[in-house]
Design a protein around this motif. Structure first.
Motif, PDB file in Angstrom:
ATOM      1  N   GLY A 135      -5.219   1.432   3.251  1.00  0.00           N
ATOM      2  CA  GLY A 135      -5.990   0.896   2.370  1.00  0.00           C
ATOM      3  C   GLY A 135      -7.178   0.076   2.958  1.00  0.00           C
ATOM      4  O   GLY A 135      -7.989  -1.022   2.576  1.00  0.00           O
ATOM      5  N   ASN A 163       1.467  -0.871  -5.646  1.00  0.00           N
ATOM      6  CA  ASN A 163       0.566  -1.601  -5.109  1.00  0.00           C
ATOM      7  C   ASN A 163      -0.057  -2.445  -5.993  1.00  0.00           C
ATOM      8  O   ASN A 163      -0.959  -3.200  -5.674  1.00  0.00           O
ATOM      9  CB  ASN A 163      -0.705  -0.785  -4.667  1.00  0.00           C
ATOM     10  N   LEU A 169       2.056   7.561   0.117  1.00  0.00           N
ATOM     11  CA  LEU A 169       2.465   6.482  -0.366  1.00  0.00           C
ATOM     12  C   LEU A 169       3.772   6.379   0.378  1.00  0.00           C
ATOM     13  O   LEU A 169       4.305   5.141   0.854  1.00  0.00           O
ATOM     14  CB  LEU A 169       2.602   6.230  -1.839  1.00  0.00           C
ATOM     15  N   TYR A 218       0.605   4.898  -8.324  1.00  0.00           N
ATOM     16  CA  TYR A 218       0.200   3.949  -7.147  1.00  0.00           C
ATOM     17  C   TYR A 218       0.369   2.478  -7.803  1.00  0.00           C
ATOM     18  O   TYR A 218       0.587   1.736  -6.841  1.00  0.00           O
ATOM     19  CB  TYR A 218      -1.404   4.322  -7.281  1.00  0.00           C
ATOM     20  N   ASN A 248       3.509   5.414   3.852  1.00  0.00           N
ATOM     21  CA  ASN A 248       3.065   3.873   3.804  1.00  0.00           C
ATOM     22  C   ASN A 248       4.221   2.959   3.894  1.00  0.00           C
ATOM     23  O   ASN A 248       4.478   2.301   4.689  1.00  0.00           O
ATOM     24  CB  ASN A 248       2.110   3.703   2.591  1.00  0.00           C
ATOM     25  N   LYS A 249       5.264   3.336   2.945  1.00  0.00           N
ATOM     26  CA  LYS A 249       6.512   2.579   2.841  1.00  0.00           C
ATOM     27  C   LYS A 249       7.406   2.903   4.209  1.00  0.00           C
ATOM     28  O   LYS A 249       7.841   1.742   4.558  1.00  0.00           O
ATOM     29  CB  LYS A 249       7.311   2.938   1.490  1.00  0.00           C
ATOM     30  N   ARG A 262       4.740  -8.041  -4.827  1.00  0.00           N
ATOM     31  CA  ARG A 262       4.680  -6.657  -5.381  1.00  0.00           C
ATOM     32  C   ARG A 262       5.827  -6.498  -6.231  1.00  0.00           C
ATOM     33  O   ARG A 262       7.119  -6.775  -5.856  1.00  0.00           O
ATOM     34  CB  ARG A 262       4.400  -5.574  -4.625  1.00  0.00           C
ATOM     35  N   PHE A 291       0.533  -8.358  -2.098  1.00  0.00           N
ATOM     36  CA  PHE A 291       1.140  -7.728  -1.089  1.00  0.00           C
ATOM     37  C   PHE A 291       2.690  -8.273  -1.161  1.00  0.00           C
ATOM     38  O   PHE A 291       3.484  -7.416  -1.041  1.00  0.00           O
ATOM     39  CB  PHE A 291       0.409  -7.962   0.112  1.00  0.00           C
ATOM     40  N   SER A 320       5.824   0.508   6.811  1.00  0.00           N
ATOM     41  CA  SER A 320       5.407  -0.964   6.385  1.00  0.00           C
ATOM     42  C   SER A 320       6.181  -1.921   7.563  1.00  0.00           C
ATOM     43  O   SER A 320       7.213  -1.332   7.933  1.00  0.00           O
ATOM     44  CB  SER A 320       5.921  -0.988   4.901  1.00  0.00           C
TER      45      SER A 320
END
Lengths: 952, 311
Positions: A881, B264, A737, B260, A740-741, B271, B268, A744
């Protein structure tokens, strides 16, 4: 004197200094040779060799994989065909057995066909009986007892499972609980069969005497020529056993001769075996056909056809074995195979052919012995209990004698030498010391190969003797020791003499008994008078003559038969003679066959679960847990794949394997986008590409990093390793995660992209490359689309795919490093030293020693990680995802460009727009087949690699 | 020769430094961000926060979130909170601790039992069972999860059975199938000790309980710690069983689900700005798991190589 000595010493010193100088010279020469004279192989030669070897190996692997494919396909076909072909014969065989069991057993046994455990309860096997009874009651309660009207829960669940989706408001529990009901039904059937087997066994334990008597009677019947000569029936025809199956013999014996079921069964079995195999049992020692001359012509004809069939059959078998040899060995080693095949199969065939041409009859000679021994085993099973007792007694007394004769060792084992010297024998044997005493004693007794119950007995006996001497007689120290040792030796001698007496009395007792029996059978006049005085008298007389009880009973029955025949005017003596001959043969094989059988009490059965059956008790919980939580749900999900459980049929669905069709329908289309089949093919391709890239990138790079970290002379090795280990220790979903950040787009304030778009060179670069127009000004406004664009995606799916592979390297390398480091430390250093002497440089050492060693040890884990990567849910799910999605033709299926099959499965099951459980299950099965195929092939290949490597 | 060596050495150190930076920087970033005082929407854009504060940790502990200066109740429950009717609702962190403890106890027992049986006892069907376990490992475990979900839903409609207790059972009941590592350890214990005990008349149960277990304390500790760690990093099962198709109530989340959700949940672009709080929560989870892992790493290696070779 002293000068001479000094000279001598000088000589020695001189000699040693000379030799040391010489050796020093040798080494320096070697060193200089190493430096100058030896040329290392040029690197290109090493590399070329390695590549050539790799290519050769890869070619063999491909061949081998093809071979494996065919092999496993054939295996599957074989098992399916076998299962189908075995159904009807299987039912017939099992049914016949069940009928026979039913006929044999008494009322309790027959009752246990309906009430499970009845037979066991009658025979006081409480544990089994109660368990079976409780299982049955619970099962019938579940199946038939209605709780809320209608039939019972189980029956209605099974019914609903079959008629899925008809007359229902909600099918989901019907499917799942119906499946559970089926599992319970199948489980109950297995338990039922087990209970029947137990019932029969428990009957046999108590009915052994009856069975034995039936056998005896059967032997008399079989010796009665009337049966073989055929008995004239009322309509004038004869019963001819030779042309009957043993079931019909059984029936005939019961109907025509009025035998009870058990005897009929025994007799028919034996009679049938004799009729079916006259050569095996028909001839006696003199070569005469002893059983019935009527069979002679039949037997001749039979033997001719049978001989042909037997030989044909053996030829076919050998052919099969020959094929099997090639089948199981590696195909790429044909030379070795040929030699092996020649040694193992061609030679015997040759020999067999030769032997067969020379001596066709001896073939059957061997066959006689085998059948005879089998028969004798059945007949003398109960006699064997006694024989075993006899052997056990001899063994035990022998052990007792040897241990006690070595009295001082036993005494020392109990007290220990240290304790003896320290405390001068005044050691108290308190409770805490007992365990250590036992260990010492067991180590001493263990050297005599004594069984453990006996060892326990010996220990306690010895300790009691010591205590007695010390307590009552007040002996101490050396006195106590000598007294005890004397007593031990005395005991040992006593046991030895006892053993001698025992052997004298019982050695070959059954054999001697049999000899006496045979003698009396040959000369019946001596015992005839005792027989006339009644059974008890006869048996007593037998015992006096050294005949065991069983033999005596057999002899008594024989005399009965004899007298009956004699009274009717027949030749009784012939019967006795034949009996004697058979008895001789049976006794001969008695010693050759082992038999273990003891009736087991309930208490013993419970205790078994802590000892012999400890595996059952220790595995019960894990197996129940795994079955309930893993295996049954997985099996059930296989059935889900054959329903149409999707978002359109979410609460009510039925049997309809539509999902299979949609997976393999690659060119069809559905409303709003491409078909599932299209998505499946694309994702399958990407899954395999992903698995290959992610596995090998992590593996190869990981090994490189591990080699760097384990480099000799590296500073702070612990530090570098700890840095990598920390990334394992943080749960992977957190670091993913975070990644992911980081990756991004800048609109979601991703770290890297936020930095990039502030840089003029990046903006200018991407404008110049004119990527902006391709992706809707994406690069200039939000940075590199590592994962996805904001809102709508873009067509640059290759970048997210690269991202996941690179990030997976970040995740995976520490694991490889951690496991490889341990292996690197374990490589034997002499391999390196000897290779250095042979002139190998560091590169050559790496290619020829380090890497093969690592591949050898970690090779199997490569398969595990390959399968793990096919099922790698975390990396894809948390990092992208499945994004980017929504720009192309996979929209309706719920999958994205980076989705794997497993994440698609998750989406199908959880996404409220999809909820396509059927398709999900189909995917699951396909993933299973995929993984299973890869690992089966790889394991069998790697197995061969392991055998060829010389590291272990 | 010497210069070559120096060049090679410096190259190696350069590469290793690079590797260390690449590998450790995301984790350092995570820790730094958990002390960030930047606004939620921007903080992730900087490696080193422009302002420092304990806000993320305070917000994590009080289950609140600071959106543009106004403090609102957040959509998670980390340690626990007092609900409107005055009772205490236990949060994800405490939930995970007790799920881990329960599943640790069950799975340690099951794993030790099965691995002892496979290592020391010889019984009919032993190799068949081991092979079966190998094959079952290739089924995607999530498939079974669907069936378990609908079983629990069928037994108690409305999710009455889909609770933390069942989650712990689901985590641990199949633990007997992970026998590789501890079987490898049991294999190394000398069999002569067992035989000596048998001479003394010990049953197999006594051997297991009084001899093998005391000798294998390290592996017991390792199995227990591994089982304790598992729920902290496990997302799918907890999210699906506790939430599944229905909307989850975040009182019975585990930490994985909560973390999570912080990043998430929702659309998107809209958020919730929980990034800093996520970092604090992630550090909160990572500290115990890292400490435990440091204890375990020796056996981890043995598990990877030993289990695979025997596989």
């Amino acid at each position: 004197m002293s000068e001479e000595k000094k000279d001598l010493e000088k000589d020695v010193v001189l000699a040693s200094s000379e030799t040391s100088e010489e050796s020093a010279l040798d080494f320096s020469e070697l060193d200089s040779l190493k430096e100058t004279n030896f040329e290392r192989d040029p690197w290109y030669q090493t590399a070329g060799l390695a590549i050539a070897r790799f290519l050769a190996k890869a070619g063999l692997w491909i061949l081998g994989i093809l071979y494996d494919c065919i092999k496993y396909l054939l295996l599957v076909v074989k098992y399916i065909l076998g299962a189908v072909l075995m159904i009807i014969p299987g039912i017939y065989i099992v049914g016949r057995k069940v009928v026979m069991m039913f006929n044999d057993m008494d009322w309790a046994g027959k009752l246990s066909f309906i009430v499970m455990g009845a037979s066991q309860l009658k025979r006081k096997q409480w544990l089994d009986g109660v368990v079976f009874l409780v299982v049955e009651i619970a099962f019938f309660f579940y199946m038939f007892v209605p709780i809320s009207g209608g039939v019972g829960a189980g029956v209605s669940a099974i019914n609903a499972f079959i008629h899925l989706g008809e007359n229902s408001a909600d099918t989901r529990p019907e499917l799942i609980f119906g499946f559970y009901a089926w599992i319970i039904l199948i489980g109950f059937m297995i338990v039922y069969v087990l209970s029947l087997k137990g019932a029969y066994d428990s009957y046999m334990i108590t009915a052994a005497d009856k069975y034995k008597r039936a056998r005896m009677e059967g032997i008399h019947v079989l010796n009665h020529p009337e049966i073989y000569h055929g008995k004239q029936k009322s309509d004038g025809t004869y019963v001819d056993f030779a042309r009957m199956t043993h079931l019909s013999i059984n029936r005939t014996l019961k109907q025509e001769y009025g035998f009870d079921a058990l005897t009929a069964r025994v007799v028919s079995r034996i009679a049938w075996s004799k009729c079916a195999d006259p050569i095996a049992l028909g001839y006696d020692n003199e070569g005469n056909f002893a059983i019935g001359n009527v069979f002679k012509s039949d037997a001749d004809a039979w033997s001719k056809t049978q001989a042909f069939l037997v030989i044909l059959w053996e030829k076919v078998l050998w052919l099969f074995r020959l094929i099997k040899t090639f089948y199981y060995n590696k195909i790429y080693n044909p030379c070795r195979n040929f030699v092996m095949a020649h040694l193992y199969w061609f030679k015997p065939i040759e020999r067999y052919c030769y032997w067969y041409l020379e001596k066709p009859k001896e073939k059957y000679g061997r066959y006689v012995v085998v059948s005879e021994e089998k028969l004798a085993l059945i007949r003398f099973s109960h006699k064997y209990d006694k024989y075993n007792d006899y052997l056990a007694t001899i063994r035990d007394t022998k052990a007792l004698a040897t241990v006690f004769k070595d009295g001082s060792a036993l005494y020392d084992a109990i007290f220990g030498r240290d304790a003896l010297s320290r405390k001068n024998g005044e050691v108290e044997l308190n409770e805490t010391a007992k365990l250590s005493v036992r260990k010492r004693v067991s180590s001493v007794i263990g050297t005599f190969e004594v069984s453990f119950p006996l060892g326990k007995k010996i220990t306690s006996k010895a300790i009691s003797i010591i205590n007695e001497y010390r307590g009552k007689k007040g002996l101490k120290g050396e006195e106590l020791r000598s007294a005890c040792v004397n007593r031990f030796v005395e005991l040992g001698e006593y046991y030895a003499s006892y053993q001698e007496q025992f052997i004298e009395k019982w050695h070959d007792a059954p054999i001697r008994s049999a000899e006496r029996t045979i003698a009396f059978a040959k000369d019946p006049s001596i015992l005839q008078q005792h027989f006339d005085l009644g059974k008890g008298n006869f048996l007593a007389a037998c015992e006096e003559e050294g005949i065991l009880k069983d033999d005596g009973l057999a002899l008594y029955s024989l005399f009965q038969q004899y007298s009956r025949i004699a009274i009717s005017g027949g030749s009784g003596a012939e019967l006795l003679e034949r009996f004697a001959r058979r008895y001789e043969r049976q006794l001969k094989s008695m010693r050759a066959i082992g038999y273990h059988g003891q009736p087991v009490t309930s208490l013993r059965r419970v205790k078994q679960f802590a000892d012999e059956k400890f595996a059952v008790s220790v595995l019960a919980l894990p197996v129940i847990g795994a079955v309930v939580v893993t295996i049954v749900p997985l099996l059930c999900s296989i059935f889900v794949a054959f329903t149409n459980w999707d978002s359109d049929h979410f609460t009510v669905f039925n049997w309809d394997p539509i999902a299979w069709g949609s997976v393999f329908d690659m060119f069809g289309s559905e409303a709003g986008g491409a078909s599932y089949g299209y998505t499946f093919v694309r994702l399958l391709g990407w899954t395999i590409v992903w698995a290959i890239f992610s596995t090998f990138s992590c593996y190869i790079l990981g090994i490189i990093v591990a080699l760097l970290i384990n480099r000799k002379g590296l500073k702070f090795p612990r530090f570098w390793r700890t840095v990598l280990i920390i990334t394992i220790a943080v749960p992977s979903f957190i670091s993913l995660l975070v990644m992911n950040k980081m990756l991004s787009p800048s609109s979601a304030s991703g770290l890297i992209n936020s930095w990039l778009i502030k840089q003029d060179w990046f903006v200018g670069f991407s404008q110049q490359m004119n990527w902006g127009s391709m992706a809707g000004d994406l690069w200039t406004t939000t940075g590199i689309p590592f994962i996805r664009g904001p809102g709508s995606g873009d067509n640059w799916a290759i970048i997210p795919k690269l991202t996941v592979i690179v990030v997976n390297i970040w995740i995976g390398i520490p694991f490889t490093v951690l496991s490889t480091s341990g292996i690197l430390m374990n490589i034997p250093s002499d391999l390196y030293e000897s290779s250095q002497i042979d002139g190998a440089g560091p590169f050559r050492q790496l290619v020829s020693i380090t890497l093969p060693y690592i591949f050898f040890v970690t090779g199997p884990s490569l398969i595990t990680s390959f399968v793990g990567n096919i099922n790698n849910f975390n990396v894809i799910f948390f990092l992208t995802g499945g994004e980017p999605r929504g720009v192309n033709d996979m929209l309706t299926s719920g999958a994205g460009e980076t989705s794997l099959l497993i994440t698609w499965l998750y989406t199908l099951a959880t996404d409220t727009q999809q909820q396509n459980y059927a398709l999900g299950s189909v995917l699951g099965i396909i993933i299973f087949i995929l993984c299973g195929f890869f690992s089966l092939v790889a394991y069998s290949r790697l197995g061969s690699v392991q055998n060829e490597e010389a590291f272990q | 020769m010497k210069t070559r060596r120096i060049v090679a050495d410096s190259l190696v150190y350069l590469i290793l430094t690079l590797i260390a930076v690449v590998w450790i920087s995301p984790i350092i970033w995570l820790v730094l961000q958990s002390f960030s005082g930047d606004p939620n929407t921007e903080s992730a854009a900087y490696f080193i926060p422009a302002r420092w504060s304990f806000d993320p940790w305070i917000m994590l502990a009080t289950n609140t979130v600071n959106i543009n200066g106004s403090i609102e109740t957040a959509r998670f429950n980390w340690f626990g909170m007092i609900t409107s009717n005055g009772s205490l609702a236990i949060g994800s962190f405490i939930n995970t601790i007790w799920v881990s403890l329960l599943s640790m106890i069950i799975s340690t027992v099951l794993t030790l039992c099965s691995s002892y049986a496979f290592s020391r006892l010889r019984f009919r069907g032993r190799t068949m069972m081991m092979r079966l376990i190998l094959i079952l490992g290739m089924f995607p475990g999530f498939l079974g999860m669907i069936v378990i979900y609908w079983t629990l839903e069928g037994l108690a409609p409305g999710g009455g059975l889909r609770n933390l207790f069942m989650l712990a059972i689901i985590y641990s009941a199949g633990a007997g199938m992970n026998y590789y590592v501890s079987k490898g350890f049991f294999d190394t214990i000398s069999k002569q000790i067992d035989e000596a005990a048998m001479v003394d008349g010990a049953t197999r149960f006594q051997i297991f309980y009084k001899i093998t277990l005391p000798l294998s304390k390290p592996i017991v500790v390792n199995v227990a710690l591994a089982a304790f760690m598992a729920p902290w990093g496990e997302y799918i099962t907890s999210a699906y069983i506790l939430g599944g198709a229905k909307s989850p109530t975040f009182d019975n989340w585990t930490v994985a689900r909560a973390l999570y959700g912080m990043l998430n949940d929702g659309d998107f672009n809209s958020r919730p700005p929980y990034w800093r709080i996520f970092c604090a929560g992630a550090v909160c989870v990572a500290i115990p798991t890292t400490i435990i892992f440091m204890f375990m790493q020796k056996y981890y290696v043995a598990g990877v190589t030993g289990g695979a070779v025997k596989g």
